[in-house]
Design an enzyme around this catalytic site. Structure first.
Site, PDB file in Angstrom:
ATOM      1  N   ASP A  95      25.942  24.289  18.632  1.00  0.00           N
ATOM      2  CA  ASP A  95      25.333  23.789  19.858  1.00  0.00           C
ATOM      3  C   ASP A  95      26.132  22.590  20.352  1.00  0.00           C
ATOM      4  O   ASP A  95      25.963  21.470  19.883  1.00  0.00           O
ATOM      5  CB  ASP A  95      23.881  23.389  19.609  1.00  0.00           C
ATOM      6  CG  ASP A  95      23.148  23.033  20.903  1.00  0.00           C
ATOM      7  OD1 ASP A  95      23.833  22.712  21.898  1.00  0.00           O
ATOM      8  OD2 ASP A  95      21.919  23.078  20.916  1.00  0.00           O
ATOM      9  N   HIS A  97      23.797  15.642  23.019  1.00  0.00           N
ATOM     10  CA  HIS A  97      23.625  15.204  21.630  1.00  0.00           C
ATOM     11  C   HIS A  97      24.799  14.378  21.109  1.00  0.00           C
ATOM     12  O   HIS A  97      24.822  14.017  19.936  1.00  0.00           O
ATOM     13  CB  HIS A  97      23.406  16.426  20.740  1.00  0.00           C
ATOM     14  CG  HIS A  97      22.327  17.329  21.229  1.00  0.00           C
ATOM     15  ND1 HIS A  97      21.005  16.935  21.269  1.00  0.00           N
ATOM     16  CD2 HIS A  97      22.350  18.593  21.734  1.00  0.00           C
ATOM     17  CE1 HIS A  97      20.268  17.917  21.766  1.00  0.00           C
ATOM     18  NE2 HIS A  97      21.065  18.935  22.056  1.00  0.00           N
ATOM     19  N   ILE A 148      20.366  12.298  21.938  1.00  0.00           N
ATOM     20  CA  ILE A 148      19.212  12.680  21.136  1.00  0.00           C
ATOM     21  C   ILE A 148      19.610  13.742  20.109  1.00  0.00           C
ATOM     22  O   ILE A 148      20.630  14.416  20.257  1.00  0.00           O
ATOM     23  CB  ILE A 148      18.058  13.202  22.009  1.00  0.00           C
ATOM     24  CG1 ILE A 148      18.473  14.488  22.746  1.00  0.00           C
ATOM     25  CG2 ILE A 148      17.612  12.129  22.989  1.00  0.00           C
ATOM     26  CD1 ILE A 148      17.326  15.148  23.514  1.00  0.00           C
ATOM     27  N   GLY A 200      16.676  19.545  18.843  1.00  0.00           N
ATOM     28  CA  GLY A 200      15.348  19.933  18.378  1.00  0.00           C
ATOM     29  C   GLY A 200      15.409  20.884  17.195  1.00  0.00           C
ATOM     30  O   GLY A 200      14.602  20.799  16.269  1.00  0.00           O
TER      31      GLY A 200
END
Length: 284
Positions: A187, A192, A207, A210
């Site tokens: 990803d 991120h 961040i 998830g």
């Protein structure tokens, strides 16, 4: 309308071949924070090829881990990625995932729900190898601004709150560099890693993925409640309710019942802000 529900649901499933080996599995586990302490026998089963077991949430990254983005290019779906949120994820295991494998993934839009101001897409992927089915995964994708087309609202995914105090509570630290390592499993979203991009998305810093929190949580349940036996997991589902920042600490609360563990995950440093909710691990 950017989402043509009828066209998306009628489209032929799309298939692709994927493969993985021990290096992919080890990298994924390291991206979840495995290997601390490095010589702990309980951690070596995640990091040492001669002892390796595969955490079932590896299904979300096997073969590159970008199945969700691929699903958003299905016929009948044209959406702005800036309006897309990963709302939930579930995996059903048909048997343990092998350390090395080749498989065929078959993906389709399984449902489109109208939530008024938003649409929810359920992107389903079935994965099988030469010995039969391996796993089924559903990603629930929330698309802001795409509701109001007169479709079904769909089922509620909210569960009643667990009763009583949790049977187990553990804390897991998120390393400062964890998102940088986890993204190597497939990803590459700059949200991120790139502070400037994160700022454009409304965050003061990058961040955590998830699905990294998702994997960390399953590892905590396996290690704490299931005796470290990944083969006992039969299903795992969650709803994403908040973000995690690298450097924070996850508080993972677990309530045990026959054949299942209910889990709630919060961010310790932000007054236990909710991160994962309606989380269930089904097991033998």
């Amino acid at each position: 309308m950017p989402i043509d529900a009828a066209k998306a649901l009628a489209a032929e499933p799309r298939s692709a071949e994927i493969d993985w080996d021990h290096k992919d599995v080890q990298l994924y586990h390291l991206g979840l924070g495995a290997g601390i302490p490095a010589t702990d026998p309980d951690e070596l089963r995640y990091t040492l090829e001669s002892k390796l077991h595969v955490l079932p949430s590896f299904a979300t990254v096997a073969g590159g881990g970008m199945g969700v983005v691929g699903g958003l290019s299905a016929p009948g779906i044209e959406v702005n990625l800036a309006a897309v949120l990963h709302g939930g994820q579930s995996i059903t295991l048909h048997r343990p995932i092998p350390v090395k494998g080749k498989a065929v993934t078959t993906s389709e839009v399984a449902a489109v729900y109208d939530k008024g101001k938003a649409a929810i897409l359920v992107l389903r992927t079935e994965v099988a190898d030469g010995d039969g089915p391996l796993w089924t995964s559903d990603a629930q994708i929330f698309v802001r601004g795409e509701g109001g087309f007169g479709g079904e609202r769909g089922p509620s995914t909210r569960l009643p709150a667990p009763e009583g105090e949790p049977d187990k509570t553990v804390e897991r630290a998120v390393r400062e560099d964890q998102a940088l390592l986890y993204r190597l499993s497939g990803d590459w979203n700059p949200l991120h890693a790139d502070p400037e991009f994160a700022g454009l998305a409304g965050f003061d810093r990058p961040i955590l993925h998830g699905l990294c929190t998702y994997g960390m949580t399953l590892k905590a349940v396996v290690d704490t409640v299931l005796g470290g036996d990944v083969s006992r997991v039969r299903g795992y589902s969650t709803r994403f309710t908040g973000v995690v920042f690298p450097g924070e600490t996850l508080r993972i609360r677990m309530w045990r019942s026959e054949g299942r563990v209910r889990v709630a995950v919060t961010a310790v440093e932000r007054n236990d802000a909710p991160v994962l909710a309606d989380t269930v691990v089904e097991h033998t």
